[in-house]
Design an enzyme around this catalytic site. Structure first.
Site, mmCIF file in Angstrom:
data_model
loop_
_atom_site.group_PDB
_atom_site.id
_atom_site.type_symbol
_atom_site.label_atom_id
_atom_site.label_comp_id
_atom_site.label_asym_id
_atom_site.label_seq_id
_atom_site.Cartn_x
_atom_site.Cartn_y
_atom_site.Cartn_z
ATOM 1 N N GLU A 1 49.518 49.464 47.737
ATOM 2 C CA GLU A 1 48.515 50.229 48.495
ATOM 3 C C GLU A 1 48.710 50.035 49.996
ATOM 4 O OE1 GLU A 1 44.697 50.929 50.652
ATOM 5 O OE2 GLU A 1 45.875 49.085 50.537
ATOM 6 N N ASP B 1 48.477 44.320 45.799
ATOM 7 C CA ASP B 1 49.349 43.837 46.871
ATOM 8 C C ASP B 1 48.551 43.419 48.100
ATOM 9 O OD1 ASP B 1 48.678 46.621 47.291
ATOM 10 O OD2 ASP B 1 50.196 46.681 48.867
HETATM 11 ZN ZN LIG Z 1 42.806 47.008 50.691
#
Ligand SMILES: [Zn+2]
Length: 405
Positions: free
Chosen positions: A175, A81
């Protein structure tokens, strides 16, 4: 099989918008992350990686079986992401050989990346860089890491003569919203240790991060008409200001660096009757971290003594821990990476992370996991860029990490 150029590979991943969203309760937080997840699982399968798959939460896993015995099982992890605070769709990357000076990102909109603001550029003269048009992010965080791990996988699977142990690959969603480690299958991954490829400059290795907690402070005042408030009104907003003044004035993000911890007031809302302050508390050192939490409790206790019990309600919530406590028990994990960085011709550089990493969470889930540089810079902004030469070096570092010894 036709080998794919590392940078072409990177650009093909950057073309897919994968921004995650904090306000979404699902995992993955955004459906479009599957577009990249499925592509990676398919590419891994086509390369001949074993058990290449994307699960229902968009975690991608694959395995490259050992061709040499007696080696540790090494995991390599990156996140798919990108942040959603900067436009992340329709990225128009530009590759060129950097010859020094300022970089015009966008002629028409007069967007310039200045050398003066980006001292790292001085060391990148002669390198091939990849920049944006100044209106979007690039996505080097962390598609540079993804591309490097994919390039390594391709190399190992096309060079059976290169000796290595089992290599496990994991790509995570979400993340950037702090949930990348949440549903990571540490048990199924079965690596002895791992590395996240999610740092910036090549040769960087990070194994220290903050200890982190969040604090909520609720102040209860007493609202009275201002015209007849004498001796009766207790203004919760002012209680909040008072509370904040009891914390060490210099332990704030704007006055600290390196190993210095802080209290960061990140929200202050309220009215006369009730106010709320939100803080994050950070320190690399476990003892100093405990002291910071005590200081906050002492401030609340002092206020309650002064204004009456129940004036201040303090809730402290633990967030994450410094991975160093775990890494110190596995010195060979850092040593292996440092040795690999030297063999690739660079000097390993470690700086304490002033934040957290998914690797820190994974450490406490039982998987020692320092973080390595990928060759990207200026993450989470429109001046994000990647150094293609450094990215190639990072693949060399990965080869040396997994090389049998
Ligand atoms: Zn990163």
């Amino acid at each position: 099989m036709i080998l794919m150029d590392l940078i072409e590979r990177f650009l093909s991943y950057v073309a897919i918008d994968t921004c995650s969203r904090e306000d979404s309760p699902s995992c993955p937080s955004t459906e479009h992350q599957f577009e990249l997840g499925k592509k990676l699982a398919q590419e891994l399968a086509e390369m001949g990686a074993k058990n290449a798959r994307v699960d229902e939460h968009c975690y991608v896993y694959a395995e490259i079986p050992a061709n040499t015995e007696g080696q540790p099982v090494i995991g390599l992890i990156a996140h798919m992401d990108v942040v959603d605070c900067v436009p992340s769709a329709n990225i128009r990357p530009r590759r060129f050989r950097y010859e020094g000076g300022d970089i015009v990102l966008n002629e028409e909109k007069k967007i310039v990346m200045r050398l003066a603001d980006n001292p790292r550029l001085a060391g990148q003269v002669g390198h091939e860089l990849i920049v944006t048009d100044g209106t979007t992010l690039l996505g080097a965080d962390d598609k540079a890491g993804v591309a490097e791990i994919m390039a390594l996988a391709e190399y190992l699977l096309t060079h059976p003569e290169f000796p290595h142990g089992t290599v496990k690959i994991g790509f995570t969603p979400d993340e950037e919203i702090g949930r990348g480690a949440d549903l990571f299958d540490v048990e199924g991954f079965q690596a002895d240790f791992a590395y996240t490829m999610d740092g910036d400059f090549a040769g960087g290795i990070e194994f220290e991060n903050f200890n982190a907690a969040a604090a909520q402070v609720i102040l209860h005042g007493h609202s009275v008409h201002p015209g007849s408030a004498k001796g009766r009104m207790v203004n919760a907003i002012k209680l909040g200001m008072k509370f904040n003044s009891l914390l060490p004035a210099h332990a704030v993000p704007e006055a600290t660096e390196g190993y210095e911890g802080f209290f960061h007031l990140n929200s202050f809302t309220g009215e006369e009757e009730k106010a709320e302050l939100r803080y994050i508390i950070r320190d690399h050192d476990a003892d100093k971290f405990e002291i910071k939490k005590e200081q906050m409790k002492n401030a609340a206790a002092a206020m309650n003594l002064l204004y009456g019990e129940g004036t201040v309600e303090l809730t402290i919530r633990e967030q994450y821990r410094n991975m160093k406590e775990i890494i110190d028990q596995h010195p060979e994990v850092v040593a292996r990476a440092q040795d690999a960085i030297r063999k690739a011709g660079l000097s390993p550089v470690s700086v304490p992370v002033r934040g957290g990493t998914d690797g820190a969470r994974l450490c406490y889930m039982g998987l020692p996991c320092p973080n390595l540089g990928t060759g990207g810079s200026n993450y989470h902004g429109t001046h994000e860029y990647a150094d293609a030469d450094e990215m190639r070096m990072c693949v060399e570092i990965l080869k040396e990490i997994v090389r049998a010894r």
